[in-house]
Scaffold this motif. Structure first.
Motif, short mmCIF file in Angstrom:
data_model
loop_
_atom_site.label_atom_id
_atom_site.label_comp_id
_atom_site.label_asym_id
_atom_site.label_seq_id
_atom_site.Cartn_x
_atom_site.Cartn_y
_atom_site.Cartn_z
N ASN A 1 0.71 -1.04 -0.35
CA ASN A 1 0.10 -0.04 0.05
C ASN A 1 0.71 1.40 0.26
N ILE A 2 0.41 1.71 -1.03
CA ILE A 2 1.89 2.83 -1.28
C ILE A 2 1.11 4.22 -2.07
N ASN A 3 0.07 4.69 -0.86
CA ASN A 3 -1.36 5.16 -1.75
C ASN A 3 -1.22 6.67 -1.45
N GLY A 4 -0.01 7.21 -0.41
CA GLY A 4 0.63 8.49 0.20
C GLY A 4 1.63 8.56 -0.60
N THR A 5 2.06 7.72 -1.21
CA THR A 5 3.21 8.23 -2.40
C THR A 5 2.57 8.55 -3.66
N LEU A 6 1.82 7.41 -4.05
CA LEU A 6 1.26 7.83 -5.25
C LEU A 6 0.26 9.03 -5.10
N ALA A 7 -0.10 9.30 -3.90
CA ALA A 7 -1.00 10.27 -4.42
C ALA A 7 -0.27 11.88 -4.39
N LEU A 8 1.23 11.37 -3.69
CA LEU A 8 1.55 12.30 -4.01
C LEU A 8 2.64 12.81 -4.80
N MET A 9 3.17 11.87 -5.76
CA MET A 9 3.49 12.15 -7.48
C MET A 9 2.16 12.27 -8.37
N SER A 10 1.48 12.48 -7.78
CA SER A 10 0.06 13.35 -8.51
C SER A 10 0.22 14.36 -8.73
N ILE A 11 0.36 14.72 -7.32
CA ILE A 11 0.25 16.03 -7.03
C ILE A 11 1.40 17.17 -7.50
N ILE A 12 3.16 15.94 -7.83
CA ILE A 12 3.77 16.12 -7.76
C ILE A 12 4.32 16.81 -9.65
N THR A 13 3.02 15.42 -10.16
CA THR A 13 3.58 16.08 -11.95
C THR A 13 2.11 17.22 -12.08
N GLY A 14 1.42 16.57 -11.46
CA GLY A 14 0.58 18.62 -12.31
C GLY A 14 1.08 19.43 -11.45
N ALA A 15 2.17 19.79 -10.74
CA ALA A 15 3.44 20.94 -10.37
C ALA A 15 3.99 21.12 -11.16
N VAL A 16 4.60 19.80 -11.48
CA VAL A 16 5.71 19.99 -12.88
C VAL A 16 4.97 20.26 -14.07
N ALA A 17 3.87 19.38 -14.35
CA ALA A 17 2.93 20.72 -15.64
C ALA A 17 2.70 21.53 -15.91
N THR A 18 2.21 22.72 -14.55
CA THR A 18 1.81 23.76 -14.38
C THR A 18 3.94 24.77 -14.38
N SER A 19 4.30 24.08 -14.24
CA SER A 19 6.08 24.93 -13.69
C SER A 19 6.33 25.51 -15.21
N ARG A 20 5.62 24.00 -16.30
CA ARG A 20 6.12 24.36 -17.48
C ARG A 20 5.60 24.75 -18.47
N LEU A 21 4.72 25.23 -17.74
CA LEU A 21 3.74 26.20 -18.51
C LEU A 21 3.94 27.27 -17.86
#
Length: 201
Positions: free
Chosen positions: A152-172
């Motif tokens: 169970n790494i739901n916390g890690t996966l939730a964090l990765m979702s946030i990071i993925t969105g943050a990276v996309a936002t940063s590049r924009l």
């Protein structure tokens, strides 16, 4: 906020994503792997995936082949991506062979496929987001590992979702990519890892 968004591109740079995936694997794997083996793999991979690309970057910049670390011109990406593909092939043949650690072998095989796809896109003058390729590939690998090891790494996966969105936002925010380039990069990174899952899951 602007400074935070710019810093995200540096903190989650594509260079650190492969070694991050390897560290995560060793931290979650229930298999016994001697500490000496782990240290040797990490050192070798750090040299090949982080230090060597940095050295190549400064060499290419000195030769005038790239203008900056962001490589804004799509033509500048061809040579660095080709070098990255060669380095990844060396890793697959010498560091992470399939008869040693099969999960990491297919992780890097997915990285190779993504890199080759990105290279072909660059040859045809289309710029996919390498940041998104890297983060989405690692994200998919984390999901596969959670299923593979039944953890169970739901916390890690939730964090990765946030990071993925943050990276996309940063590049924009820094005007490095368009929406299409970010979306394409996301799938170029994710799909190879997804396709290879049945071979090791």
């Amino acid at each position: 906020m602007g400074k935070i968004l710019k810093s995200i591109s540096f903190i989650f740079h594509p260079l650190i994503m492969p070694i991050l995936g390897v560290i995560f694997y060793f931290s979650k794997s229930p298999r016994y792997i001697p500490r000496e083996i782990i240290q040797a793999k990490l050192i070798a991979l750090f040299i090949l995936t982080v230090l060597l690309p940095i050295i190549f970057y400064f060499l290419l910049k000195t030769l005038g082949k790239v203008s900056s670390i962001y490589m804004p011109d799509v033509k500048e990406r061809v040579l660095p991506l080709a070098i990255n593909c060669i380095v990844t092939i060396v890793i697959l043949q010498r560091i992470l062979t399939p008869n040693q650690i099969i999960e990491l072998y297919y992780f890097f095989l997915g990285i190779l496929i993504s890199s080759m796809t990105c290279l072909m896109l660059a040859v045809f003058k289309f710029k996919a987001s390498i940041h998104m390729i890297a983060i989405s590939g690692v994200f998919m690998y984390f999901i596969a590992l959670s299923i593979h090891f039944n953890i169970n790494i739901n916390g890690t996966l939730a964090l990765m979702s946030i990071i993925t969105g943050a990276v996309a936002t940063s590049r924009l925010h820094v005007n490095a990519h368009t929406n299409i380039e970010l979306i394409l990069g996301f799938f170029v990174g994710l799909i190879p890892q997804l396709i290879l899952v049945p071979y090791w899951l």
